[in-house]
Design an enzyme around this catalytic site. Structure first.
Site, PDB file in Angstrom:
ATOM      1  N   ARG A  50     -13.494  30.885  87.596  1.00 15.29           N
ATOM      2  CA  ARG A  50     -14.409  30.124  88.445  1.00 15.29           C
ATOM      3  C   ARG A  50     -15.429  31.008  89.134  1.00 15.29           C
ATOM      4  NH1 ARG A  50     -13.545  25.050  91.005  1.00 15.29           N
ATOM      5  NH2 ARG A  50     -12.298  23.864  89.569  1.00 15.29           N
ATOM      6  N   LYS A 148       4.144  24.741  82.755  1.00 14.63           N
ATOM      7  CA  LYS A 148       4.891  24.073  83.795  1.00 14.63           C
ATOM      8  C   LYS A 148       4.411  24.570  85.156  1.00 14.63           C
ATOM      9  CE  LYS A 148       8.831  25.713  85.397  1.00 14.63           C
ATOM     10  NZ  LYS A 148       8.676  26.875  86.265  1.00 14.63           N
ATOM     11  N   HIS A 178       9.292  28.160  78.399  1.00 12.46           N
ATOM     12  CA  HIS A 178       9.485  29.428  77.686  1.00 12.46           C
ATOM     13  C   HIS A 178      10.950  29.730  77.388  1.00 12.46           C
ATOM     14  CE1 HIS A 178      10.115  31.160  81.726  1.00 12.46           C
ATOM     15  NE2 HIS A 178      10.655  32.192  81.136  1.00 12.46           N
ATOM     16  N   LYS A 182      13.336  31.768  73.799  1.00 14.36           N
ATOM     17  CA  LYS A 182      14.200  32.959  73.887  1.00 14.36           C
ATOM     18  C   LYS A 182      15.084  33.039  72.641  1.00 14.36           C
ATOM     19  CE  LYS A 182      14.151  33.215  78.904  1.00 14.36           C
ATOM     20  NZ  LYS A 182      13.813  34.516  79.444  1.00 14.36           N
ATOM     21  N   ASP A 235      11.706  24.056  90.094  1.00 15.51           N
ATOM     22  CA  ASP A 235      11.174  25.237  89.408  1.00 15.51           C
ATOM     23  C   ASP A 235      12.011  25.616  88.184  1.00 15.51           C
ATOM     24  OD1 ASP A 235       9.400  27.537  89.257  1.00 15.51           O
ATOM     25  OD2 ASP A 235      11.094  28.753  89.928  1.00 15.51           O
ATOM     26  N   HIS A 240      13.960  24.427  82.612  1.00 17.76           N
ATOM     27  CA  HIS A 240      14.694  25.412  81.816  1.00 17.76           C
ATOM     28  C   HIS A 240      16.176  25.055  81.648  1.00 17.76           C
ATOM     29  CE1 HIS A 240      11.066  27.578  82.280  1.00 17.76           C
ATOM     30  NE2 HIS A 240      11.344  28.206  83.401  1.00 17.76           N
ATOM     31  N   LYS A 339      17.603  32.625  93.363  1.00 14.66           N
ATOM     32  CA  LYS A 339      16.787  33.846  93.499  1.00 14.66           C
ATOM     33  C   LYS A 339      17.526  34.792  94.440  1.00 14.66           C
ATOM     34  CE  LYS A 339      12.346  32.183  92.169  1.00 14.66           C
ATOM     35  NZ  LYS A 339      12.118  32.750  90.839  1.00 14.66           N
TER      36      LYS A 339
HETATM   37  C1  BG6 Z   1       9.628  30.462  85.675  1.00 16.28           C
HETATM   38  C2  BG6 Z   1       9.870  30.151  87.123  1.00 16.28           C
HETATM   39  O1  BG6 Z   1       9.425  29.282  84.938  1.00 16.28           O
HETATM   40  O2  BG6 Z   1      10.762  31.148  85.128  1.00 16.28           O
HETATM   41  C3  BG6 Z   1      10.128  31.439  87.891  1.00 16.28           C
HETATM   42  O3  BG6 Z   1       8.726  29.502  87.649  1.00 16.28           O
HETATM   43  C4  BG6 Z   1      11.256  32.213  87.255  1.00 16.28           C
HETATM   44  O4  BG6 Z   1      10.434  31.164  89.252  1.00 16.28           O
HETATM   45  C5  BG6 Z   1      11.019  32.388  85.756  1.00 16.28           C
HETATM   46  O5  BG6 Z   1      11.320  33.476  87.883  1.00 16.28           O
HETATM   47  C6  BG6 Z   1      12.233  33.006  85.099  1.00 16.28           C
HETATM   48  O6  BG6 Z   1      11.928  33.342  83.769  1.00 16.28           O
HETATM   49  P1  BG6 Z   1      12.717  34.501  83.026  1.00 16.28           P
HETATM   50  O7  BG6 Z   1      12.245  34.430  81.619  1.00 16.28           O
HETATM   51  O8  BG6 Z   1      12.332  35.774  83.724  1.00 16.28           O
HETATM   52  O9  BG6 Z   1      14.162  34.190  83.196  1.00 16.28           O
END
Ligand code: BG6
Length: 488
Positions: A50, A148, A178, A182, A235, A240, A339
């Site tokens: 931007r 996401k 993602h 894996k 999140d 996931h 976390k």
């Molecule tokens: C993301 C989350 O989608 O995945 C993050 O927003 C998280 O908060 C991350 O840390 C974890 O991904 P990975 O591949 O490091 O386990």
């Protein structure tokens, strides 16, 4: 064995191309690819920003991001070749005029497929899509990748899907999670559906419980504003962890044809039991980290990290979920994520039931087999089985692990999840991306947690950074959380 399809020429247009995710994951994925396949195809990366962006500053950040992500694969020569594919494009706003530079750039390479990658907050997806459509920049062969989080709740996710689908067909939309890229997660499918041994035992007759854990030692880093509105449930669990659960619990799809797999995952999501006022208290725990030490380094509390002292956002969730169908009757699926935990590791553990009758003595010390799929930090599969301790003195036995470590067995660099998923987008394979109805079902179930937490005014249990989370999360039958950590 399937053959790898080559990439057709493409133009990638990255919205949010100066953001953290782009530097940490998206650009490194392309860098690795070019290094591995230097003359595979022609492509350009258009970085949309931007504000006026100093190219020098952008490329410095890019170099730094690559050095961190690709380690000793980084070289000045490789970097130079890589940056030759880049063009920075300033689009001050989403309008016909704002997108004119982009339109010119794309029209110069008319014959290439166009991939629009939205690495921006989902609130911007609608206006970007509409403007692309108005400018005539969406062709039947164009694709759009959505990062996401897709919405904040059921309503906003339905709305986000709706606005994107006003401009793109469902077959053009790639909703990325993602975790599905894996290696171990993909291997879960091969393990289940290419080996008759496991699939026969894959049901409530034989499995006592399933545990899915994603433990992170990082805090919220630079994402305080986003994370505080989101929390661990939205999140991590809504996407996931639920996707992992789907792959464990789904029925064998007829084939890997894109909709067969998604149909099976959708059935699992539909079978998830909703929470109510009672189960929300007995079967969920939410927590928030306080100060503590992670790997001997003192770290702040969550509230200090986000500089807001009245936040009730959860940084840890543990849930006992059930899939109400024939195969999984009454088998608990324990989902946990947090976390600032003691260690970074993620795994899926299938705990089998113990043998029906122990001919060697009492059943107390005869645990069932365990199949452990470790996603990170290392990617491996372990089968824990009882084995006789050698020597005389009667039948003494103990659990021993048979390990398949990917690095030992394949001795190749394992591509990062983003590399694989981006390659799938370019090749047009949607199998590992979520369909809109999966997302909607995942949100519906997630809302049953959110709504009931709110109704019963569920409070966070505090846990010290560097610990294994709230003690109350050590729920029925769970041994993984505590025992596995001590084995690391
Ligand atoms: C993301 C989350 O989608 O995945 C993050 O927003 C998280 O908060 C991350 O840390 C974890 O991904 P990975 O591949 O490091 O386990």
């Amino acid at each position: 064995m399937q053959k790898k399809k080559k990439f057709e020429p493409f133009n990638l247009v990255l919205f949010g191309g100066t953001g953290d995710l782009a530097f940490r994951k998206i650009y490194p994925a392309f860098y690795h690819r070019i290094l591995d396949n230097p003359s595979e195809t022609e492509f350009s990366i258009f970085v949309i920003h931007r504000d006026v962006q100093e190219p020098g500053k952008f490329f410095d950040t890019l170099a730094l991001g690559l050095k961190n992500a690709v380690g000793d694969r980084y070289s000045e020569k490789g970097f130079k070749r890589f940056t030759g594919h880049f063009e920075l494009i300033q689009t001050p706003n989403a309008s016909k005029e704002g997108y004119s530079q982009l339109a010119n750039a794309l029209n110069k390479k008319e014959d290439r497929q166009r991939i629009y990658y939205y690495s921006t907050p989902s609130s911007a997806f609608g206006v970007i899509s509409e403007t692309l459509k108005t400018c005539g920049l969406i062709k039947p062969s164009s694709k759009v990748v959505l990062e996401k989080p897709l919405g904040h709740n059921l309503e906003s996710s339905v709305q986000t899907n709706k606005v994107v689908r006003n401009s793109f067909q469902e077959e053009q939309i790639y909703r990325i999670d993602h975790y599905l890229g894996k290696e171990t997660v993909q291997n879960l499918m091969v393990l289940r559906f290419a080996n008759s041994l496991f699939e026969r035992a894959w049901n409530s007759e034989n499995i006592d419980n399933v545990q899915i854990t994603v433990s992170e030692n990082l805090g919220v880093e630079k994402r305080a504003a986003y994370y505080d509105k989101s929390g661990a449930l939205r999140d991590m669990v809504q996407n996931h962890l639920l996707q992992l659960l789907c792959l464990v619990a789904m029925e064998p799809p007829i084939s890997l044809d894109v909709n067969n797999l998604r149909d099976e995952k959708l059935k699992v999501l539909r079978a998830l039991r909703y929470f109510d006022h009672t189960t929300i208290q007995s079967n969920t725990v939410k927590g928030q980290y306080t100060r503590g030490k992670v790997h001997d380094v003192e770290v702040n509390s969550y509230l200090e990290d986000i500089s807001r002292y009245d936040s009730s956002t959860e940084t840890f969730v543990a849930l006992k979920a059930f899939v109400d169908n024939w195969r999984w009757k009454d088998v608990p699926f324990y989902l946990r994520t947090g976390k600032r935990m003691a260690q970074r590791y993620s795994d899926i553990v299938i705990n089998f039931k113990p043998v029906k009758h122990n001919i060697f003595g009492s059943t107390d010390d005869m645990p069932g087999n365990r199949l452990i799929m470790r996603l990170q930090p290392e990617e491996r599969i372990e089968l824990v089985q009882m084995t006789k301790i050698p020597g005389p003195g009667g039948y003494r036995y103990k659990p021993i692990s048979l390990k398949l470590d990917y690095m030992d067995s394949f001795n190749e660099r394992l591509p990062d999840a983003y590399e694989r998923l981006i390659a799938d987008v370019i090749r047009g394979n949607q199998t590992l991306f979520m369909r809109h109805d999966e997302l909607t079902e995942a949100w519906r179930w997630t809302e049953s947690v959110l709504k009931n937490w709110s109704d019963v005014n569920a409070q966070n249990v505090l846990y010290a950074s560097g610990s294994w989370g709230p003690g109350s999360a050590i729920m029925d039958g769970n041994t993984t959380w505590v025992n596995d950590s001590s084995e690391q």
